[in-house]
Design a protein around this motif. Sequence first.
Motif, PDB file in Angstrom:
ATOM      1  N   SER A   6       0.817  -1.212   0.000  1.00  0.00           N
ATOM      2  CA  SER A   6       0.000   0.000   0.000  1.00  0.00           C
ATOM      3  C   SER A   6       0.852   1.265   0.000  1.00  0.00           C
ATOM      4  CB  SER A   6      -0.953   0.007   1.190  1.00  0.00           C
ATOM      5  OG  SER A   6      -0.229   0.126   2.402  1.00  0.00           O
ATOM      6  N   THR A   7       2.127   1.165   0.333  1.00  0.00           N
ATOM      7  CA  THR A   7       3.004   2.334   0.343  1.00  0.00           C
ATOM      8  C   THR A   7       3.750   2.503  -0.985  1.00  0.00           C
ATOM      9  OG1 THR A   7       4.875   1.098   1.237  1.00  0.00           O
ATOM     10  CG2 THR A   7       3.352   2.111   2.823  1.00  0.00           C
ATOM     11  N   VAL A   8       3.596   1.562  -1.893  1.00  0.00           N
ATOM     12  CA  VAL A   8       4.293   1.604  -3.175  1.00  0.00           C
ATOM     13  C   VAL A   8       3.385   2.257  -4.213  1.00  0.00           C
ATOM     14  CG1 VAL A   8       5.323   0.220  -5.010  1.00  0.00           C
ATOM     15  CG2 VAL A   8       5.571  -0.494  -2.628  1.00  0.00           C
ATOM     16  N   ARG A   9       3.869   3.286  -4.882  1.00  0.00           N
ATOM     17  CA  ARG A   9       3.091   3.947  -5.935  1.00  0.00           C
ATOM     18  C   ARG A   9       3.293   3.179  -7.233  1.00  0.00           C
ATOM     19  NH1 ARG A   9       3.491   8.067  -9.816  1.00  0.00           N
ATOM     20  NH2 ARG A   9       1.551   9.222  -9.987  1.00  0.00           N
ATOM     21  N   PHE A  10       2.203   2.773  -7.858  1.00  0.00           N
ATOM     22  CA  PHE A  10       2.267   2.023  -9.113  1.00  0.00           C
ATOM     23  C   PHE A  10       2.319   2.980 -10.290  1.00  0.00           C
ATOM     24  CE2 PHE A  10       0.540  -2.436  -8.080  1.00  0.00           C
ATOM     25  CZ  PHE A  10       1.127  -2.416  -6.835  1.00  0.00           C
ATOM     26  N   GLY A  11       3.042   2.598 -11.312  1.00  0.00           N
ATOM     27  CA  GLY A  11       3.111   3.349 -12.555  1.00  0.00           C
ATOM     28  C   GLY A  11       2.306   2.660 -13.641  1.00  0.00           C
ATOM     29  N   ARG A  12       2.684   2.905 -14.865  1.00  0.00           N
ATOM     30  CA  ARG A  12       2.001   2.352 -16.021  1.00  0.00           C
ATOM     31  C   ARG A  12       2.013   0.829 -15.977  1.00  0.00           C
ATOM     32  NH1 ARG A  12       4.312   0.076 -19.968  1.00  0.00           N
ATOM     33  NH2 ARG A  12       6.354   0.875 -19.461  1.00  0.00           N
ATOM     34  N   GLN A 131      -8.881   7.157 -17.387  1.00  0.00           N
ATOM     35  CA  GLN A 131      -7.809   6.818 -16.450  1.00  0.00           C
ATOM     36  C   GLN A 131      -6.855   5.834 -17.046  1.00  0.00           C
ATOM     37  OE1 GLN A 131      -7.504   8.465 -13.496  1.00  0.00           O
ATOM     38  NE2 GLN A 131      -9.158   9.656 -14.314  1.00  0.00           N
TER      39      GLN A 131
END
Length: 131
Positions: A6-12, A131
């Motif tokens: 939950s602390t990891v930001r996902f990219g493409r 999105q």
Amino acid sequence: MTSDASTVRFGRMAPTVPVSDIGKAVDFYCSVFGFTKTFENGSPAGFVILEKDRAELHLTLKRGHEGSTLNVAHLLVDDAAALYAHLEALNVRIVKAIRDADFGLRCFVFADPDGNRIDVGEPIHAAASPQ
């Protein structure tokens, strides 16, 4: 140390779609949808990346591939009805007709020349960009 995604930001994240003929698939997605080929690997090509706006599609060669009854990708657009009419005019195979679904999307499903099914949706009550 514990892990917490939950602390990891996902990219493409881009789907990889198997196709039996890379050239035919590239021609379909570029001529019908306006994608641009941005990467090609192999000689002859066995892997291609296509891009249009924020959408990215990876094609990988799998000789003898035939599509299944599962959707391989979901594409959000800002005008599903216009895309649907465009695909109908070009005789692209429509798997599920356009409808306003109770989950908040105007949606339909089409199939590419290999039978790969792609689900298209437009948020019905959102004025925001896809999105």
